[in-house]
Design an enzyme around this catalytic site. Structure first.
Site, mmCIF file in Angstrom:
data_model
loop_
_atom_site.group_PDB
_atom_site.id
_atom_site.type_symbol
_atom_site.label_atom_id
_atom_site.label_comp_id
_atom_site.label_asym_id
_atom_site.label_seq_id
_atom_site.Cartn_x
_atom_site.Cartn_y
_atom_site.Cartn_z
ATOM 1 N N TYR A 68 9.192 22.756 8.055
ATOM 2 C CA TYR A 68 8.842 21.397 8.466
ATOM 3 C C TYR A 68 7.328 21.172 8.390
ATOM 4 O O TYR A 68 6.860 20.143 7.887
ATOM 5 C CB TYR A 68 9.346 21.167 9.887
ATOM 6 N N LYS B 176 5.434 18.490 5.997
ATOM 7 C CA LYS B 176 4.616 17.420 6.564
ATOM 8 C C LYS B 176 3.161 17.519 6.101
ATOM 9 O O LYS B 176 2.482 16.495 5.918
ATOM 10 C CB LYS B 176 4.691 17.445 8.090
#
Length: 253
Positions: free
Chosen positions: A154, A158
């Protein structure tokens, strides 16, 4: 330059949480909004809420990591609502785990939705923006881009979106298209509730612990993110591009 009432926005992951709040805020700002989510039935609730408030919306189902599905969805939106000149890449998933437990499929799934999905959506919509000589792309990053235990996939995705944002800002600026990024901090949402449940912490305790670390002494709300996206999507934000705005209640994540 088009008037606000004639613009069409696409919000991915718009069925609930941050995405739904963004879609509703843009509708309040006068845009027609295509609410895109994996299942059209899930997106319908947000679209219906916009319509009930007097706005114009369309629920669309598509897997943003599937190029054929993205192209079909964007073509449908252009035909039914009009040429999309505002894109909010909000769709996202989590598959959290420590590195030694993280599977290849969990890595690929997160990269597929966040990075591949944002790439495919931007590629499919940019032609409408270039033709209109006006456009806004807003990508949703996270404070996790700065690193977060158990979120290697993640965090990498991002962080990648921030580089993607800055590069598109350079490429598309001469066509009147701005590209910016909003990076939320701790936001009260289904995703954070799921995290608390996953790690076995009572929601109220999880919320209180998060608030203690935030300078404004409260967790963020989905409307806080929608407000930031609304600014980037506005007519008067035309000289702001390639920026990463941390909406996290303070100067540090």
């Amino acid at each position: 330059m088009p008037e606000s009432s004639s613009r069409v926005a696409i919000v991915t992951g718009g069925a609930r949480g941050i995405g739904a709040a963004i879609a509703q805020r843009l509708a309040t700002d006068g845009l027609a909004v295509a609410v895109l989510d994996l299942e059209e039935s899930a997106a319908k609730g947000t679209a219906d809420a916009i319509a009930a408030a007097g706005g114009k919306a369309l629920a669309v189902g598509a897997d943003v990591s599937d190029s054929a599905a993205v192209d079909a969805a964007v073509s449908r939106i252009a035909a039914e609502l009009g040429a999309p000149t505002v894109l909010v890449n909000n769709a996202g998933i989590t598959r959290d785990n420590l590195l030694f437990k993280l599977t290849e499929s969990d890595w690929d799934a997160v990269m597929g939705v966040h990075l591949r999905g944002s790439f495919l959506m931007a590629k499919a919509t940019q032609k409408y923006m270039v033709e209109a000589k006006w456009g806004r792309i807003v990508n949703l990053s996270s404070i996790s881009a700065l690193g977060n235990r158990g979120q290697a996939n993640y965090a990498a995705a991002k962080a990648g979106l921030q580089g993607f944002t800055k590069t598109l800002a350079i490429e598309l600026g001469k066509f009147g298209v701005t590209v910016n990024c909003v990076a939320p901090g701790f936001i009260v949402s289904e995703m954070t509730r799921a995290t608390a449940q996953r790690i076995g912490v009572a929601w109220e305790d999880y919320l209180a612990a998060a608030a203690e670390k935030i300078p404004v002494a409260r967790p963020g709300e989905v409307e806080d993110i929608a407000n930031a996206v609304s600014f980037f999507a506005a007519e008067n934000a035309g000289f702001v591009s390639g920026q990463i705005l941390y909406v996290a209640g303070g100067p540090k994540a």
